[in-house]
Design a protein around this motif. Sequence first.
Motif, short mmCIF file in Angstrom:
data_model
loop_
_atom_site.label_atom_id
_atom_site.label_comp_id
_atom_site.label_asym_id
_atom_site.label_seq_id
_atom_site.Cartn_x
_atom_site.Cartn_y
_atom_site.Cartn_z
N GLY A 88 8.84 24.06 -6.18
CA GLY A 88 7.55 24.55 -5.69
C GLY A 88 7.48 24.47 -4.18
O GLY A 88 8.37 23.92 -3.52
N ASN A 89 6.42 25.02 -3.62
CA ASN A 89 6.24 24.95 -2.17
C ASN A 89 4.76 25.05 -1.80
O ASN A 89 3.93 25.48 -2.60
N ILE A 178 -0.43 26.99 -2.72
CA ILE A 178 0.53 26.13 -3.40
C ILE A 178 1.10 26.92 -4.57
O ILE A 178 0.37 27.51 -5.37
N SER A 179 2.43 26.97 -4.63
CA SER A 179 3.11 27.78 -5.64
C SER A 179 4.09 26.92 -6.43
O SER A 179 4.74 26.03 -5.87
N THR A 180 4.17 27.20 -7.72
CA THR A 180 5.17 26.56 -8.56
C THR A 180 5.96 27.64 -9.27
O THR A 180 5.46 28.74 -9.52
N HIS A 181 7.22 27.33 -9.61
CA HIS A 181 8.14 28.34 -10.09
C HIS A 181 8.85 27.87 -11.35
O HIS A 181 9.13 26.68 -11.52
N TYR A 199 -7.36 21.81 -9.04
CA TYR A 199 -6.51 20.99 -8.17
C TYR A 199 -6.42 21.61 -6.77
O TYR A 199 -6.44 20.89 -5.77
N GLY A 200 -6.34 22.94 -6.72
CA GLY A 200 -6.28 23.62 -5.42
C GLY A 200 -7.51 23.39 -4.59
O GLY A 200 -7.43 23.33 -3.35
#
Length: 301
Positions: A88-89, A178-181, A199-200
């Motif tokens: 993630g980033n 915020i990104s998750t993969h 959460y964001g």
Amino acid sequence: MVINLSGPLEHVSASYDDPAVWSRPTRTTTIAQRADQLAAYVDLSLDEPQAVQSLRDATAELRDAPGLTAALPKVLAGAMSLMGTEVGNIQLLDPGRDSLVLVTQFGFGPEFLDHFAVVDDDRSVCGRAASHCAQAVVADVRDDPAFTPHRKVFRTAGVRAVQSTPLVDKAGRMMGMISTHLPHPGRPPERDLRLMALYGQFAGEVIARHLGAPSRSDTAPAPAEPAAVPLLTETVRQIFGAGLSFASARSLVVNGDAARRLRDGVAKLDDAVRTIHRAMVGLDGVGAPEPADALRDWVNR
């Protein structure tokens, strides 16, 4: 280990040192979006109060971080845990260029980091989410023609599915993404996405504080929504304060103490509905429907 990219992080952080940045027009969530979020929060607080409370406990730890460099890795680690992913980033919004700058990451190589170092259009999942200031999900990046320029990078990184969630402060101002993969195609469960959206918001408030966001008393409210922001924020707090699940209410009311707790929860939710009502009236001067007093009748019958 989650790491910060020191150069980009220092660059973006310095951009927020100028007090004028906080008064400039920027990307914000709309009232309609916040109304949708409130509805989702109501569902979560009623159906899964323990999950919501656990999430609040987790984000409370973020507030104890001594600074942004310490907070960001915790924010990303929490998001990956929540979404069940291993990569993630986090990107922060550069207020000067109105672009997303990648500042924190886990699990990616140089090619991915270089390719997505700066995103200033909507031809990526994070860019699409930023353009609407709303959560974006792509179940398979190979099926969406819009992401053709990124397919080689995704393939090298082993990415097939992505979700990007805006990080927003109390005023609905987008602070970043915020990104998750995932390494396989698929859309995350709606419950997880709703929790991620919540959460964001919590994480966005923490990030804004570390970036030096002025208190509300130091800044003029957004012209289009003078009363809505504090009212809606208080509404969220009231909803979370209810802390009960109506799904199990019928089995609880046989117990005297449980019935009292249920009535207290309903009273708080009714107050929350009234707060929403006042917010809507303040926005457009048109009376909204009366609050659902039938909730109390249902409990007392």
